[in-house]
Design a protein around this motif. Structure first.
Motif, PDB file in Angstrom:
ATOM      1  N   MET A  56       0.830  -1.214   0.000  1.00 45.08           N
ATOM      2  CA  MET A  56       0.000   0.000   0.000  1.00 45.08           C
ATOM      3  C   MET A  56       0.856   1.252   0.000  1.00 45.08           C
ATOM      4  O   MET A  56       0.549   2.255  -0.654  1.00 45.08           O
ATOM      5  CB  MET A  56      -0.926  -0.003   1.221  1.00 45.08           C
ATOM      6  N   ALA A  57       1.980   1.210   0.743  1.00 43.91           N
ATOM      7  CA  ALA A  57       2.885   2.361   0.741  1.00 43.91           C
ATOM      8  C   ALA A  57       3.454   2.577  -0.656  1.00 43.91           C
ATOM      9  O   ALA A  57       3.610   3.724  -1.104  1.00 43.91           O
ATOM     10  CB  ALA A  57       4.012   2.144   1.749  1.00 43.91           C
ATOM     11  N   GLN A  58       3.733   1.468  -1.348  1.00 39.67           N
ATOM     12  CA  GLN A  58       4.234   1.575  -2.725  1.00 39.67           C
ATOM     13  C   GLN A  58       3.230   2.302  -3.600  1.00 39.67           C
ATOM     14  O   GLN A  58       3.583   3.201  -4.363  1.00 39.67           O
ATOM     15  CB  GLN A  58       4.495   0.157  -3.253  1.00 39.67           C
ATOM     16  N   VAL A  59       1.956   1.917  -3.486  1.00 39.53           N
ATOM     17  CA  VAL A  59       0.947   2.538  -4.346  1.00 39.53           C
ATOM     18  C   VAL A  59       0.776   4.014  -4.001  1.00 39.53           C
ATOM     19  O   VAL A  59       0.729   4.872  -4.887  1.00 39.53           O
ATOM     20  CB  VAL A  59      -0.395   1.779  -4.230  1.00 39.53           C
ATOM     21  N   THR A  60       0.717   4.323  -2.707  1.00 40.97           N
ATOM     22  CA  THR A  60       0.454   5.723  -2.350  1.00 40.97           C
ATOM     23  C   THR A  60       1.683   6.595  -2.548  1.00 40.97           C
ATOM     24  O   THR A  60       1.579   7.685  -3.115  1.00 40.97           O
ATOM     25  CB  THR A  60      -0.011   5.829  -0.888  1.00 40.97           C
ATOM     26  N   VAL A  61       2.854   6.121  -2.091  1.00 41.40           N
ATOM     27  CA  VAL A  61       4.044   6.974  -2.143  1.00 41.40           C
ATOM     28  C   VAL A  61       4.628   7.020  -3.547  1.00 41.40           C
ATOM     29  O   VAL A  61       4.818   8.100  -4.117  1.00 41.40           O
ATOM     30  CB  VAL A  61       5.102   6.496  -1.127  1.00 41.40           C
ATOM     31  N   TYR A  62       4.894   5.832  -4.125  1.00 41.68           N
ATOM     32  CA  TYR A  62       5.545   5.823  -5.440  1.00 41.68           C
ATOM     33  C   TYR A  62       4.558   6.167  -6.552  1.00 41.68           C
ATOM     34  O   TYR A  62       4.679   7.191  -7.216  1.00 41.68           O
ATOM     35  CB  TYR A  62       6.144   4.445  -5.727  1.00 41.68           C
ATOM     36  N   ALA A  63       3.574   5.285  -6.747  1.00 39.41           N
ATOM     37  CA  ALA A  63       2.656   5.485  -7.875  1.00 39.41           C
ATOM     38  C   ALA A  63       1.817   6.739  -7.681  1.00 39.41           C
ATOM     39  O   ALA A  63       1.410   7.382  -8.643  1.00 39.41           O
ATOM     40  CB  ALA A  63       1.758   4.258  -8.035  1.00 39.41           C
ATOM     41  N   GLY A  64       1.562   7.109  -6.410  1.00 33.41           N
ATOM     42  CA  GLY A  64       0.803   8.325  -6.171  1.00 33.41           C
ATOM     43  C   GLY A  64       1.675   9.554  -6.155  1.00 33.41           C
ATOM     44  O   GLY A  64       1.799  10.263  -7.147  1.00 33.41           O
ATOM     45  N   ALA A  65       2.351   9.780  -5.034  1.00 32.44           N
ATOM     46  CA  ALA A  65       3.012  11.065  -4.805  1.00 32.44           C
ATOM     47  C   ALA A  65       4.164  11.319  -5.770  1.00 32.44           C
ATOM     48  O   ALA A  65       4.214  12.344  -6.456  1.00 32.44           O
ATOM     49  CB  ALA A  65       3.505  11.121  -3.363  1.00 32.44           C
ATOM     50  N   ILE A  66       5.108  10.369  -5.871  1.00 29.15           N
ATOM     51  CA  ILE A  66       6.327  10.637  -6.625  1.00 29.15           C
ATOM     52  C   ILE A  66       6.020  10.792  -8.111  1.00 29.15           C
ATOM     53  O   ILE A  66       6.513  11.721  -8.774  1.00 29.15           O
ATOM     54  CB  ILE A  66       7.362   9.516  -6.370  1.00 29.15           C
ATOM     55  N   MET A  67       5.150   9.913  -8.639  1.00 31.02           N
ATOM     56  CA  MET A  67       4.899  10.004 -10.083  1.00 31.02           C
ATOM     57  C   MET A  67       4.054  11.223 -10.435  1.00 31.02           C
ATOM     58  O   MET A  67       4.183  11.786 -11.520  1.00 31.02           O
ATOM     59  CB  MET A  67       4.234   8.728 -10.584  1.00 31.02           C
ATOM     60  N   VAL A  68       3.183  11.645  -9.504  1.00 33.36           N
ATOM     61  CA  VAL A  68       2.457  12.893  -9.746  1.00 33.36           C
ATOM     62  C   VAL A  68       3.433  14.060  -9.827  1.00 33.36           C
ATOM     63  O   VAL A  68       3.316  14.943 -10.685  1.00 33.36           O
ATOM     64  CB  VAL A  68       1.394  13.113  -8.653  1.00 33.36           C
TER      65      VAL A  68
END
Lengths: 169, 100
Positions: A56-68
């Motif tokens: 879940m951290a991967q989805v929120t931090v990487y795919a969410g925050a960083i890629m945005v």
């Protein structure tokens, strides 16, 4: 073949394919979207490995925050595509050759070379649940955790200072 | 059960592809994304070995790597924006002001 191995192979195909798509795509926006797909598949690997919190951290931090953040900067600069440059073309075949050699060596060493790796523990223990993770994090790794907080603060201040416009100019 | 070696091989391939991206692309943002790919393959390896050893420490290191990656991206993209403001390019070959 077991179901889990089949799922693994399909997901591995998607992960490698999206990584290649990220590298060869000319448009930086499409590259970013391919990378998001790659991060999502890696999150599913984390779920398969019994690490739901990290997934879940991967989805929120990487795919969410960083890629945005990446997409935001790409759009901000309007630099989706580079103009064709003449320089550095000789690097491409050399780099591809070396990377193919690296992959072949790694796969040979992992599968053919030196014996078996450690076996997987079969029973799904409570390795990755949030409670055991948090207990370990706040008991054994409390100092690194706080150092991370300072690091993030420093990065935030640094990013603001670097991008600040000079009032005079 | 998927053998550990499959995960190690997948991680090695993803890392090599990230290195390929860094070596072949000239767009600074794509180079950055390739670095993220390499960090991510290392994270996958951490989680796979944490599962193999039955120890949660590997996952905590993944947590730290994510935090460091977030900090790195924030500062790196700020640098790209600053360079773009001065040079009006993100081609890494044209940012060679320190070359003698």
């Amino acid at each position: 073949m077991e179901t889990e191995v089949i799922v693994f192979l399909i997901l591995a195909f998607v992960a490698i394919g999206s990584a290649i798509g990220m590298i060869i795509n000319k448009n930086a926006v499409y590259s970013a979207l391919f990378l998001i797909l790659n991060f999502a598949t890696v999150a599913i690997f984390y779920l398969m490995l019994g690490a739901p919190f990290i997934a879940m951290a991967q989805v929120t931090v990487y795919a969410g925050a960083i890629m945005v953040l990446f997409l935001f900067v790409i759009m901000l600069l309007g630099a989706e595509q580079l103009k064709k440059a003449d320089k550095g073309e000789w690097q491409k075949p050399v780099a591809i050759l070396f990377v193919v050699v690296l992959i072949v060596e790694a796969v040979y060493l992992i599968f053919g070379g030196g014996g078996d790796l450690l076996p997987m523990i079969n029973e799904v223990s409570e390795v990755g649940d949030p409670i055991s993770l948090a207990t370990k994090l706040f008991k054994e790794y409390f100092l690194p955790f706080q150092v991370t907080a300072v690091l993030l603060l420093a990065a935030m201040v640094g990013a603001i200072v670097i991008t600040k416009q000079d009032k005079k100019s | 059960m998927v053998p550990l070696s499959y995960y190690v091989a997948l991680s090695a391939i993803l890392f090599a592809l990230g290195a390929l991206g860094v070596l072949t692309r000239r767009n600074t943002i794509i180079i950055f994304m390739s670095i993220e790919l390499m960090l991510n393959s290392a994270n996958l390896l951490f989680v796979a070995f944490a599962r193999s050893f039955g120890d949660v420490s590997g996952q905590i290191f993944v947590f730290f790597v994510m935090a460091v990656a977030a900090a790195e991206v924030a500062v790196g993209l700020a640098l790209i924006v600053a360079v773009f403001r001065n040079k009006h390019t993100i081609n890494i070959d044209e940012v060679s002001g320190l070359k003698g």
